[in-house]
Design a protein around this motif. Structure first.
Motif, PDB file in Angstrom:
ATOM      1  N   ASP A  16     -51.528 -46.309  14.982  1.00 41.91           N
ATOM      2  CA  ASP A  16     -51.555 -45.065  15.487  1.00 41.91           C
ATOM      3  C   ASP A  16     -50.925 -44.083  14.356  1.00 41.91           C
ATOM      4  O   ASP A  16     -50.132 -43.107  14.720  1.00 41.91           O
ATOM      5  N   GLU A 191     -52.158 -35.886  18.960  1.00 40.24           N
ATOM      6  CA  GLU A 191     -52.772 -37.176  18.988  1.00 40.24           C
ATOM      7  C   GLU A 191     -51.835 -38.456  18.895  1.00 40.24           C
ATOM      8  O   GLU A 191     -52.146 -39.293  19.646  1.00 40.24           O
ATOM      9  N   ARG A 195     -51.649 -41.307  21.857  1.00 38.16           N
ATOM     10  CA  ARG A 195     -51.737 -42.537  21.476  1.00 38.16           C
ATOM     11  C   ARG A 195     -50.743 -43.381  21.852  1.00 38.16           C
ATOM     12  O   ARG A 195     -50.759 -44.583  22.331  1.00 38.16           O
ATOM     13  N   LYS A 196     -49.544 -43.066  21.285  1.00 39.70           N
ATOM     14  CA  LYS A 196     -48.370 -43.842  21.445  1.00 39.70           C
ATOM     15  C   LYS A 196     -47.538 -43.843  22.828  1.00 39.70           C
ATOM     16  O   LYS A 196     -47.108 -44.808  22.974  1.00 39.70           O
ATOM     17  N   GLY A 198     -49.010 -42.650  25.815  1.00 40.34           N
ATOM     18  CA  GLY A 198     -49.875 -42.237  27.112  1.00 40.34           C
ATOM     19  C   GLY A 198     -49.854 -41.097  27.718  1.00 40.34           C
ATOM     20  O   GLY A 198     -50.312 -41.073  28.915  1.00 40.34           O
ATOM     21  N   GLU A 201     -52.927 -34.975  27.620  1.00 44.88           N
ATOM     22  CA  GLU A 201     -53.144 -34.031  26.866  1.00 44.88           C
ATOM     23  C   GLU A 201     -52.525 -32.718  27.017  1.00 44.88           C
ATOM     24  O   GLU A 201     -51.798 -32.358  26.136  1.00 44.88           O
TER      25      GLU A 201
END
Ligand SMILES: Nc1ncnc2c1ncn2[C@@H]1O[C@H](COP(=O)(O)OP(=O)(O)O)[C@@H](O)[C@H]1O
Ligand SMILES: [Mg+2]
Length: 290
Positions: A16, A191, A195-196, A198, A201
């Protein structure tokens, strides 16, 4: 001659990790160059903005062993190579990892905080290994020659606030290509957080909204790194409120956070924290409940 050392491993890659495409392309050029002649790279940028990760990721991508050395902690010359010790009344020389690493072909050598040495003498040997002839005489070890393809990556914390200031000896700086890491653009950092950690958004957007307000406010004088935004996001992903996550992740008091939240007019939907309730904190969890 050079026994392989358990500390000299190819690092695990980070799935990531994002960098500027252009930086990636030029890192590839540097890698190719390193087969022809010595290449040294200086990575600058604010603390927690991915410098160490970049060095690790480079080694992982090109399948090179890597070793990191805290140059900022060196006190005197010679400290990188080894130390004379006493055992059963006899002195012997204990060789450190550094000479092993620089004699390992293709090794990536990370020189951390190169601008922070306590003593300039500590950098003496570095001058020699970073120069074109890449070798040095060490009394106890003899002639130490840097192996083919070895790449030196120096990192130093140098944010925008320091641009233009010589924080590293000019003669030393002269020997490096330079990659400057900026804060990630908001959409990329979002992002990374998602990704890192969880985090959702929506929450990631909230975290970064606040973080970027702090970053853009020079008066506050608080620098919030990617490391910090990751810390905040991870707490939020585990159920912490934005306010809590900021308090525990940034080195600021609840009071300054309150005024900060006010001053940036961020709508967190949380009312001002009351004085906290005190509960028992013991192994008997039931006692906490009442
Ligand atoms: N560009 C990036 N993409 C993904 N993660 C990043 C990025 N930059 C920083 N991080 C994360 O932030 C944290 C701090 O990065 P680090 O490399 O230790 O910073 P520095 O060496 O500049 O102080 C690490 O967990 C790292 O994975
Ligand atoms: Mg670092």
């Amino acid at each position: 001659m050079t026994e392989s050392s358990p500390q000299l491993k190819v690092p695990k890659s980070d799935p990531d990790f994002f960098i500027l495409e252009e930086d990636g392309k030029n890192l590839d050029r540097f890698e190719k160059m390193s087969a022809r002649h010595p290449v040294n790279i200086l990575t600058t940028g604010n603390q927690g903005c991915g410098k160490s990760s970049l060095v690790r990721q480079f080694a992982a991508i090109y399948n090179r062993p890597m070793a990191a050395f805290q140059i900022g902690l060196l006190l005197e010359s010679g400290q990188l190579f080894g130390q004379t010790r006493l055992k059963d009344g006899e002195t012997y020389y204990r060789e450190y990892l550094f000479p092993k690493a620089i004699q390992t072909p293709g090794c990536v050598i990370h020189l951390e905080e190169i601008n922070r040495t306590e003593s300039p003498h500590a950098l003496n040997e570095l001058f020699s290994v970073l120069s074109e002839d890449r070798s040095i005489w060490i009394d106890e070890l003899g002639f130490v020659k840097v192996a083919p393809g070895v790449m030196f990556f120096a990192t130093m914390n140098e944010g925008d606030e320091f641009t233009g200031t010589e924080t590293l000896d000019a003669a030393l700086k002269d020997r490096f290509y330079r990659i400057h890491l900026e804060y990630l653009p908001e959409d990329v950092e979002r992002e990374v957080l998602i990704r890192k950690t969880g985090i959702s958004e929506e929450s990631a957007l909230q975290v970064l909204h606040l973080v970027n307000r702090i970053r853009n406010n020079e008066e506050m004088g608080i620098s919030v790194s990617v490391r910090h935004s990751l810390m905040i996001a991870e707490l939020v992903s585990l159920g912490a409120s934005l306010r809590e996550a900021m308090v525990y992740s940034l080195q600021i008091s609840k009071d300054s956070l309150e005024s900060l939240l006010l001053s940036v007019h961020v709508e967190t939907g949380e009312t001002k924290a009351e004085r906290g309730r005190y509960v028992l904190y013991t192994p008997e969890k039931e006692a906490v409940k009442k």
